[in-house]
Design a protein around this motif. Structure first.
Motif, PDB file in Angstrom:
ATOM      1  N   LEU A  98      12.257 -87.313 -46.412  1.00 36.89           N
ATOM      2  CA  LEU A  98      11.334 -85.639 -47.152  1.00 36.89           C
ATOM      3  C   LEU A  98      12.077 -84.354 -47.694  1.00 36.89           C
ATOM      4  CD1 LEU A  98       8.346 -87.252 -47.455  1.00 36.89           C
ATOM      5  CD2 LEU A  98      10.310 -87.806 -49.062  1.00 36.89           C
ATOM      6  N   GLY A  99      11.976 -83.849 -45.934  1.00 36.47           N
ATOM      7  CA  GLY A  99      12.258 -82.300 -46.029  1.00 36.47           C
ATOM      8  C   GLY A  99      13.891 -81.941 -46.828  1.00 36.47           C
ATOM      9  N   PRO A 100      14.587 -82.865 -46.887  1.00 33.91           N
ATOM     10  CA  PRO A 100      15.701 -82.723 -47.579  1.00 33.91           C
ATOM     11  C   PRO A 100      16.015 -82.748 -49.474  1.00 33.91           C
ATOM     12  CG  PRO A 100      16.591 -83.570 -45.016  1.00 33.91           C
ATOM     13  CD  PRO A 100      15.023 -83.295 -45.113  1.00 33.91           C
ATOM     14  N   ILE A 101      15.138 -83.965 -49.627  1.00 32.04           N
ATOM     15  CA  ILE A 101      14.925 -84.216 -50.995  1.00 32.04           C
ATOM     16  C   ILE A 101      14.182 -83.093 -51.856  1.00 32.04           C
ATOM     17  CG2 ILE A 101      13.533 -85.714 -52.628  1.00 32.04           C
ATOM     18  CD1 ILE A 101      14.060 -88.518 -50.776  1.00 32.04           C
ATOM     19  N   GLY A 102      13.508 -82.569 -51.084  1.00 31.34           N
ATOM     20  CA  GLY A 102      12.719 -81.099 -51.299  1.00 31.34           C
ATOM     21  C   GLY A 102      13.639 -80.326 -51.376  1.00 31.34           C
ATOM     22  N   TYR A 103      14.522 -79.987 -50.376  1.00 36.20           N
ATOM     23  CA  TYR A 103      15.640 -78.606 -50.259  1.00 36.20           C
ATOM     24  C   TYR A 103      16.247 -79.037 -51.876  1.00 36.20           C
ATOM     25  CZ  TYR A 103      19.875 -76.758 -49.699  1.00 36.20           C
ATOM     26  OH  TYR A 103      21.497 -76.018 -49.951  1.00 36.20           O
ATOM     27  N   VAL A 104      16.888 -80.472 -52.211  1.00 34.52           N
ATOM     28  CA  VAL A 104      17.720 -80.649 -53.135  1.00 34.52           C
ATOM     29  C   VAL A 104      17.065 -80.623 -54.796  1.00 34.52           C
ATOM     30  CG1 VAL A 104      19.609 -82.616 -54.287  1.00 34.52           C
ATOM     31  CG2 VAL A 104      19.405 -82.053 -51.726  1.00 34.52           C
ATOM     32  N   ASP A 105      15.810 -80.714 -54.184  1.00 37.03           N
ATOM     33  CA  ASP A 105      15.561 -80.562 -55.529  1.00 37.03           C
ATOM     34  C   ASP A 105      14.957 -79.157 -55.959  1.00 37.03           C
ATOM     35  OD1 ASP A 105      13.557 -80.982 -58.532  1.00 37.03           O
ATOM     36  OD2 ASP A 105      11.895 -80.532 -56.681  1.00 37.03           O
ATOM     37  N   GLY A 106      14.302 -78.510 -55.120  1.00 41.53           N
ATOM     38  CA  GLY A 106      13.913 -76.984 -54.866  1.00 41.53           C
ATOM     39  C   GLY A 106      15.415 -75.989 -55.025  1.00 41.53           C
ATOM     40  N   ALA A 107      16.574 -76.039 -53.951  1.00 44.29           N
ATOM     41  CA  ALA A 107      17.344 -74.994 -54.704  1.00 44.29           C
ATOM     42  C   ALA A 107      18.985 -75.590 -55.619  1.00 44.29           C
ATOM     43  CB  ALA A 107      18.100 -75.349 -52.834  1.00 44.29           C
ATOM     44  N   LEU A 108      18.907 -76.987 -55.587  1.00 45.85           N
ATOM     45  CA  LEU A 108      20.262 -77.515 -56.449  1.00 45.85           C
ATOM     46  C   LEU A 108      20.008 -77.385 -57.844  1.00 45.85           C
ATOM     47  CD1 LEU A 108      22.068 -79.501 -53.603  1.00 45.85           C
ATOM     48  CD2 LEU A 108      22.647 -76.955 -53.550  1.00 45.85           C
ATOM     49  N   ILE A 109      18.301 -78.257 -57.738  1.00 41.13           N
ATOM     50  CA  ILE A 109      18.201 -78.913 -59.330  1.00 41.13           C
ATOM     51  C   ILE A 109      17.412 -77.787 -59.799  1.00 41.13           C
ATOM     52  CG2 ILE A 109      16.660 -80.516 -60.554  1.00 41.13           C
ATOM     53  CD1 ILE A 109      17.777 -82.739 -58.108  1.00 41.13           C
ATOM     54  N   ARG A 110      16.747 -76.808 -59.126  1.00 44.26           N
ATOM     55  CA  ARG A 110      15.300 -76.586 -60.108  1.00 44.26           C
ATOM     56  C   ARG A 110      16.129 -74.724 -60.087  1.00 44.26           C
ATOM     57  NH1 ARG A 110       9.652 -76.999 -59.021  1.00 44.26           N
ATOM     58  NH2 ARG A 110      10.589 -78.196 -57.292  1.00 44.26           N
ATOM     59  N   TRP A 150      20.712 -74.627 -44.406  1.00 43.32           N
ATOM     60  CA  TRP A 150      21.208 -74.433 -43.388  1.00 43.32           C
ATOM     61  C   TRP A 150      20.302 -74.919 -42.094  1.00 43.32           C
ATOM     62  CZ3 TRP A 150      26.079 -73.685 -41.876  1.00 43.32           C
ATOM     63  CH2 TRP A 150      26.754 -72.747 -42.685  1.00 43.32           C
ATOM     64  N   THR A 151      19.105 -74.808 -42.521  1.00 49.37           N
ATOM     65  CA  THR A 151      17.960 -75.769 -41.307  1.00 49.37           C
ATOM     66  C   THR A 151      17.905 -76.849 -42.206  1.00 49.37           C
ATOM     67  OG1 THR A 151      16.422 -75.850 -43.531  1.00 49.37           O
ATOM     68  CG2 THR A 151      16.093 -73.678 -42.324  1.00 49.37           C
ATOM     69  N   ILE A 152      18.892 -77.520 -42.980  1.00 49.19           N
ATOM     70  CA  ILE A 152      19.072 -79.359 -42.758  1.00 49.19           C
ATOM     71  C   ILE A 152      19.571 -79.751 -41.971  1.00 49.19           C
ATOM     72  CG2 ILE A 152      19.469 -81.310 -44.558  1.00 49.19           C
ATOM     73  CD1 ILE A 152      17.109 -79.481 -45.491  1.00 49.19           C
ATOM     74  N   PRO A 153      21.084 -79.614 -40.966  1.00 45.27           N
ATOM     75  CA  PRO A 153      21.370 -80.307 -40.479  1.00 45.27           C
ATOM     76  C   PRO A 153      20.975 -80.491 -39.004  1.00 45.27           C
ATOM     77  CG  PRO A 153      23.310 -79.351 -41.536  1.00 45.27           C
ATOM     78  CD  PRO A 153      21.851 -78.992 -42.647  1.00 45.27           C
ATOM     79  N   THR A 154      20.185 -79.247 -38.317  1.00 48.44           N
ATOM     80  CA  THR A 154      19.685 -79.321 -37.445  1.00 48.44           C
ATOM     81  C   THR A 154      18.225 -79.866 -37.627  1.00 48.44           C
ATOM     82  OG1 THR A 154      18.946 -76.986 -37.480  1.00 48.44           O
ATOM     83  CG2 THR A 154      21.408 -77.770 -35.659  1.00 48.44           C
ATOM     84  N   ASN A 155      17.395 -79.520 -38.337  1.00 47.55           N
ATOM     85  CA  ASN A 155      16.032 -79.660 -38.310  1.00 47.55           C
ATOM     86  C   ASN A 155      16.031 -81.171 -38.711  1.00 47.55           C
ATOM     87  OD1 ASN A 155      15.076 -77.169 -37.932  1.00 47.55           O
ATOM     88  ND2 ASN A 155      14.277 -76.656 -39.609  1.00 47.55           N
ATOM     89  N   ASP A 156      16.939 -82.189 -39.229  1.00 49.45           N
ATOM     90  CA  ASP A 156      16.461 -83.170 -39.946  1.00 49.45           C
ATOM     91  C   ASP A 156      17.781 -84.103 -39.546  1.00 49.45           C
ATOM     92  OD1 ASP A 156      13.969 -82.215 -41.753  1.00 49.45           O
ATOM     93  OD2 ASP A 156      15.473 -81.172 -42.283  1.00 49.45           O
TER      94      ASP A 156
END
Length: 149
Positions: free
Chosen positions: A92-104, A113-119
């Motif tokens: 869900l974290g990366p989904i939220g990132y895609v929604d918040g950063a890339l879509i909206r 940069w947090t996504i590869p190592t955190n998720d």
């Protein structure tokens, strides 16, 4: 009668190693965010948050997950619900990132940069642990459920 009991099955050692690694990572990352809430933003060239306490709460939650992973590492097949909750957060974290950063556009792409190592690196091992726990679940057959007369 076929009954499998996860209490008796020994999981492969790699499962505990992965969960202990996840525990250590989450504890260190969470402490870093709590103690130095602006440091990540400086590293990626983002403006620090106006309310760092919210970011510190994220660090606290990540650290608490680390405690859960350490508990799960003691018996990954028995403590599979902790792994499930962790995997859900890591999906869900990366989904939220895609929604918040890339879509909206409400979040800087640098936050990614947090996504590869955190998720992302945890998806496969956590998924394999959950698959093993599913396969190790107790099976009830009609013979096992029969009431002696």
């Amino acid at each position: 009668m076929q009954i499998r009991n996860s209490q008796a099955t020994q999981p492969p050692p790699w499962m505990s190693w992965v969960l202990f690694a996840a525990a250590g990572y989450n504890l260190v990352w969470g402490a870093w965010v709590v103690l130095f809430p602006e440091h990540f933003f400086t590293l990626v060239g983002m403006e620090p948050p106006r309310h760092p306490a919210i970011w510190q709460c994220v660090g606290m939650i990540v650290g608490v997950y680390g405690i859960g992973y350490a508990i799960a590492a003691t018996n990954p097949l028995r403590h599979w619900p902790i792994v499930l909750v962790g995997l859900l957060g890591k999906i869900l974290g990366p989904i939220g990132y895609v929604d918040g950063a890339l879509i909206r556009g409400e979040l800087s792409p640098a936050f990614g940069w947090t996504i590869p190592t955190n998720d992302l690196i945890w998806w496969v091992p956590f998924g394999l642990i959950l698959w093993a726990a599913y396969r190790d679940r107790p099976l009830k057959t009609p013979e096992a459920e029969a009431v002696p007369t």
